[in-house]
Write a protein that holds these residues in place. Sequence first.
Motif, PDB file in Angstrom:
ATOM      1  N   MET A   1      -5.764  -1.930   8.200  1.00 29.64           N
ATOM      2  CA  MET A   1      -5.500  -0.515   7.978  1.00 29.64           C
ATOM      3  C   MET A   1      -4.974  -0.279   6.555  1.00 29.64           C
ATOM      4  O   MET A   1      -5.452   0.586   5.835  1.00 29.64           O
ATOM      5  CB  MET A   1      -4.453  -0.074   9.008  1.00 29.64           C
ATOM      6  N   GLY A   2      -4.003  -1.112   6.142  1.00 25.87           N
ATOM      7  CA  GLY A   2      -3.489  -1.021   4.777  1.00 25.87           C
ATOM      8  C   GLY A   2      -2.656   0.230   4.545  1.00 25.87           C
ATOM      9  O   GLY A   2      -2.493   1.057   5.441  1.00 25.87           O
ATOM     10  N   VAL A   3      -2.124   0.345   3.310  1.00 20.69           N
ATOM     11  CA  VAL A   3      -1.245   1.471   2.998  1.00 20.69           C
ATOM     12  C   VAL A   3      -1.768   2.188   1.766  1.00 20.69           C
ATOM     13  O   VAL A   3      -2.095   1.563   0.762  1.00 20.69           O
ATOM     14  CB  VAL A   3       0.200   0.979   2.709  1.00 20.69           C
ATOM     15  N   ASN A   4      -1.826   3.484   1.878  1.00 24.90           N
ATOM     16  CA  ASN A   4      -2.226   4.335   0.772  1.00 24.90           C
ATOM     17  C   ASN A   4      -1.239   4.147  -0.386  1.00 24.90           C
ATOM     18  O   ASN A   4      -0.032   4.276  -0.220  1.00 24.90           O
ATOM     19  CB  ASN A   4      -2.174   5.771   1.325  1.00 24.90           C
ATOM     20  N   ARG A   5      -1.780   3.866  -1.576  1.00 29.92           N
ATOM     21  CA  ARG A   5      -0.952   3.566  -2.757  1.00 29.92           C
ATOM     22  C   ARG A   5       0.019   4.705  -3.083  1.00 29.92           C
ATOM     23  O   ARG A   5       1.173   4.469  -3.453  1.00 29.92           O
ATOM     24  CB  ARG A   5      -1.909   3.332  -3.920  1.00 29.92           C
ATOM     25  N   GLU A   6      -0.450   5.949  -2.906  1.00 29.17           N
ATOM     26  CA  GLU A   6       0.401   7.113  -3.237  1.00 29.17           C
ATOM     27  C   GLU A   6       1.610   7.189  -2.297  1.00 29.17           C
ATOM     28  O   GLU A   6       2.667   7.666  -2.674  1.00 29.17           O
ATOM     29  CB  GLU A   6      -0.378   8.435  -3.124  1.00 29.17           C
ATOM     30  N   GLU A   7       1.397   6.697  -1.059  1.00 29.09           N
ATOM     31  CA  GLU A   7       2.474   6.829  -0.070  1.00 29.09           C
ATOM     32  C   GLU A   7       3.414   5.626  -0.060  1.00 29.09           C
ATOM     33  O   GLU A   7       4.489   5.667   0.531  1.00 29.09           O
ATOM     34  CB  GLU A   7       1.877   6.989   1.325  1.00 29.09           C
ATOM     35  N   LEU A   8       2.981   4.528  -0.706  1.00 34.09           N
ATOM     36  CA  LEU A   8       3.727   3.267  -0.599  1.00 34.09           C
ATOM     37  C   LEU A   8       5.182   3.414  -1.074  1.00 34.09           C
ATOM     38  O   LEU A   8       6.106   2.931  -0.418  1.00 34.09           O
ATOM     39  CB  LEU A   8       3.005   2.173  -1.401  1.00 34.09           C
ATOM     40  N   PHE A   9       5.363   4.088  -2.203  1.00 31.75           N
ATOM     41  CA  PHE A   9       6.709   4.216  -2.761  1.00 31.75           C
ATOM     42  C   PHE A   9       7.664   4.854  -1.746  1.00 31.75           C
ATOM     43  O   PHE A   9       8.708   4.300  -1.418  1.00 31.75           O
ATOM     44  CB  PHE A   9       6.648   5.042  -4.054  1.00 31.75           C
ATOM     45  N   ASP A  10       7.261   6.017  -1.208  1.00 28.43           N
ATOM     46  CA  ASP A  10       8.134   6.725  -0.256  1.00 28.43           C
ATOM     47  C   ASP A  10       8.366   5.887   0.997  1.00 28.43           C
ATOM     48  O   ASP A  10       9.456   5.880   1.558  1.00 28.43           O
ATOM     49  CB  ASP A  10       7.509   8.070   0.149  1.00 28.43           C
ATOM     50  N   LYS A  11       7.321   5.164   1.415  1.00 25.85           N
ATOM     51  CA  LYS A  11       7.472   4.360   2.633  1.00 25.85           C
ATOM     52  C   LYS A  11       8.481   3.232   2.431  1.00 25.85           C
ATOM     53  O   LYS A  11       9.285   2.933   3.309  1.00 25.85           O
ATOM     54  CB  LYS A  11       6.119   3.794   3.060  1.00 25.85           C
ATOM     55  N   VAL A  12       8.435   2.613   1.266  1.00 22.50           N
ATOM     56  CA  VAL A  12       9.358   1.494   1.012  1.00 22.50           C
ATOM     57  C   VAL A  12      10.790   2.015   0.821  1.00 22.50           C
ATOM     58  O   VAL A  12      11.749   1.410   1.326  1.00 22.50           O
ATOM     59  CB  VAL A  12       8.877   0.643  -0.185  1.00 22.50           C
ATOM     60  N   GLU A 327      -3.041  -1.578  12.814  1.00 23.39           N
ATOM     61  CA  GLU A 327      -3.171  -0.949  14.120  1.00 23.39           C
ATOM     62  C   GLU A 327      -3.209  -2.043  15.173  1.00 23.39           C
ATOM     63  O   GLU A 327      -4.033  -2.963  15.093  1.00 23.39           O
ATOM     64  CB  GLU A 327      -4.435  -0.100  14.164  1.00 23.39           C
ATOM     65  N   VAL A 328      -2.280  -1.978  16.114  1.00 23.67           N
ATOM     66  CA  VAL A 328      -2.248  -2.969  17.190  1.00 23.67           C
ATOM     67  C   VAL A 328      -2.202  -2.217  18.517  1.00 23.67           C
ATOM     68  O   VAL A 328      -1.273  -1.431  18.749  1.00 23.67           O
ATOM     69  CB  VAL A 328      -0.992  -3.887  17.062  1.00 23.67           C
ATOM     70  N   ASN A 329      -3.225  -2.435  19.348  1.00 27.56           N
ATOM     71  CA  ASN A 329      -3.336  -1.746  20.647  1.00 27.56           C
ATOM     72  C   ASN A 329      -3.118  -0.245  20.520  1.00 27.56           C
ATOM     73  O   ASN A 329      -2.325   0.356  21.262  1.00 27.56           O
ATOM     74  CB  ASN A 329      -2.317  -2.324  21.658  1.00 27.56           C
ATOM     75  N   GLY A 330      -3.758   0.349  19.533  1.00 30.02           N
ATOM     76  CA  GLY A 330      -3.694   1.803  19.358  1.00 30.02           C
ATOM     77  C   GLY A 330      -2.415   2.311  18.727  1.00 30.02           C
ATOM     78  O   GLY A 330      -2.227   3.515  18.595  1.00 30.02           O
ATOM     79  N   GLU A 331      -1.514   1.387  18.346  1.00 27.84           N
ATOM     80  CA  GLU A 331      -0.259   1.826  17.707  1.00 27.84           C
ATOM     81  C   GLU A 331      -0.153   1.241  16.312  1.00 27.84           C
ATOM     82  O   GLU A 331      -0.702   0.178  16.030  1.00 27.84           O
ATOM     83  CB  GLU A 331       0.940   1.313  18.518  1.00 27.84           C
ATOM     84  N   VAL A 332       0.580   1.929  15.452  1.00 26.13           N
ATOM     85  CA  VAL A 332       0.749   1.411  14.091  1.00 26.13           C
ATOM     86  C   VAL A 332       1.916   0.418  14.078  1.00 26.13           C
ATOM     87  O   VAL A 332       2.995   0.702  14.599  1.00 26.13           O
ATOM     88  CB  VAL A 332       1.044   2.556  13.090  1.00 26.13           C
ATOM     89  N   ARG A 333       1.634  -0.774  13.521  1.00 25.13           N
ATOM     90  CA  ARG A 333       2.697  -1.770  13.377  1.00 25.13           C
ATOM     91  C   ARG A 333       3.045  -1.852  11.892  1.00 25.13           C
ATOM     92  O   ARG A 333       2.187  -2.141  11.055  1.00 25.13           O
ATOM     93  CB  ARG A 333       2.180  -3.119  13.887  1.00 25.13           C
TER      94      ARG A 333
END
Length: 439
Positions: A1-12, A327-333
């Motif tokens: 699935m990976g992480v959108n580069r624009e969103e990575l900063f806020d997520k971290v 994505e694991v069993n329909g959920e985001v890990r």
Amino acid sequence: MGVNREELFDKVVNLSKRRGFVFQSAEIYGGFRSTYDYGPVGVLLLRNVKEQWWRSMVQLRQDVVGLDAAILSPPSIWEASGHLTNFTDPLVDCRECGSRFRQDKLEDPNSCPGCGSKSSFTEARQFNLMFKTHAGPVIDSAAEVYLRPETAQGMFTNFTNVLNTSRKKPPFGIAQIGKSFRNEITPGNFVFRTREFEQMEMEYFVPPDDSDEWFEYWCKKRMEWYLNLGMKNDSLRLRIHESDELSHYSRATSDIEFSFPWGWDELEGIANRTDYDLNQHAQASGNKLEYNDSGTGERYTPHVIEPAAGATRTAMAFLMDAYDEEEVNGEVRNVLKLDHRLSPYKVAVLPLSKKDELIEPSKEVLDLVQPHWMCDYDQTQAIGRRYRRQDEIGTPYCVTIDFETLEDKAVTVRERDSMNQDRVPINELVEYLSSRLVP
Ligand code: GAP
């Protein structure tokens, strides 16, 4: 699935606060700008980054020794090193909104990023980045001292002390990890640029004729360090400085850069500082800072190759590089795929249920592994949620004690990235983990 580069900063940044990596300093007082505190897992990550640096730069080498020099230092050091005159950034003020900026970091030098005004900046003036304070009760110019803006100078001023006590000869190095302070005009990007930060620096003293060769050696060696600790190849590059970028002391510099969410930016600088610093301190102090080979009678001032990295900045880069969503069993890990050597906890001990009969054997398992590795213990919530919690802070192994354990004296070991589970007899658990958690 990976992480959108624009969103990575806020997520971290969000993860850092939510899981206890990094907190805004003095938060209960509204926060002290650009100053951060490392929380229970952040302090472990930072320690691990520093320990891995020390291991590769000092422990595994016979040509490098350590040092821990003072942070407070007299003006004479900074006068000789050139920092009092040269350690400056160009500062401009916007006449419209009063905001201040570092001129060389402006995207458009004629447009204020604060209010959008055009041609509203004052002439640039040079602003010295060193923090000044006073030693002792009298606040006058004779009591002025500085907080070091780099750890390097302590290694130059102790050159003779280290040479005489360690019995090393060039090529040899002095390594140091510690806090440095810079009154940055525009701190920002979370812990990337702060006014108080930690550095990991090494001064490698070499015969003058060999300096170009050693410069290449250290550029290569330092790139390997990041890659060996799991940083992705695509996230790193080595960039050679243009001559107008070089610091006042440097003949050549290359930066190891990381692909941050805002673009390529510096993690570490490797500089050929020549004999600049030793000569400056020798002249200013009146002490010879030379190497004298008693065998050959040869006497010279060594040249210096300096790999200088930021510990806090590097810890943040490892966090960003390791952050992933699957994505694991329909959920985001959410999972931090940190190299196990950097993971805050290596092992989490998790009783399947809070029932009394599982708590005692779980504590016994904890007692077994805790002397070997940093461990977390968690008996709250459903097991699936506890696994996710450990995934999010990068714990490579979860050890679960269940009702079968009472019968078969074995536990389930779950590996973070593959999520594979092995049943391991308790009396083989330390050996099982040791073969995987190599230092
Ligand atoms: N002795 C050389 C020296 O200090 P530098 O490039 O100014 O060189 C080395 O600093 C490293 O220290 C940088 O590559 C960066 O990782 C870290 N660093 C410098 N200023 C920093 C700041 N304000 N906040 C966090 N880290 C910083």
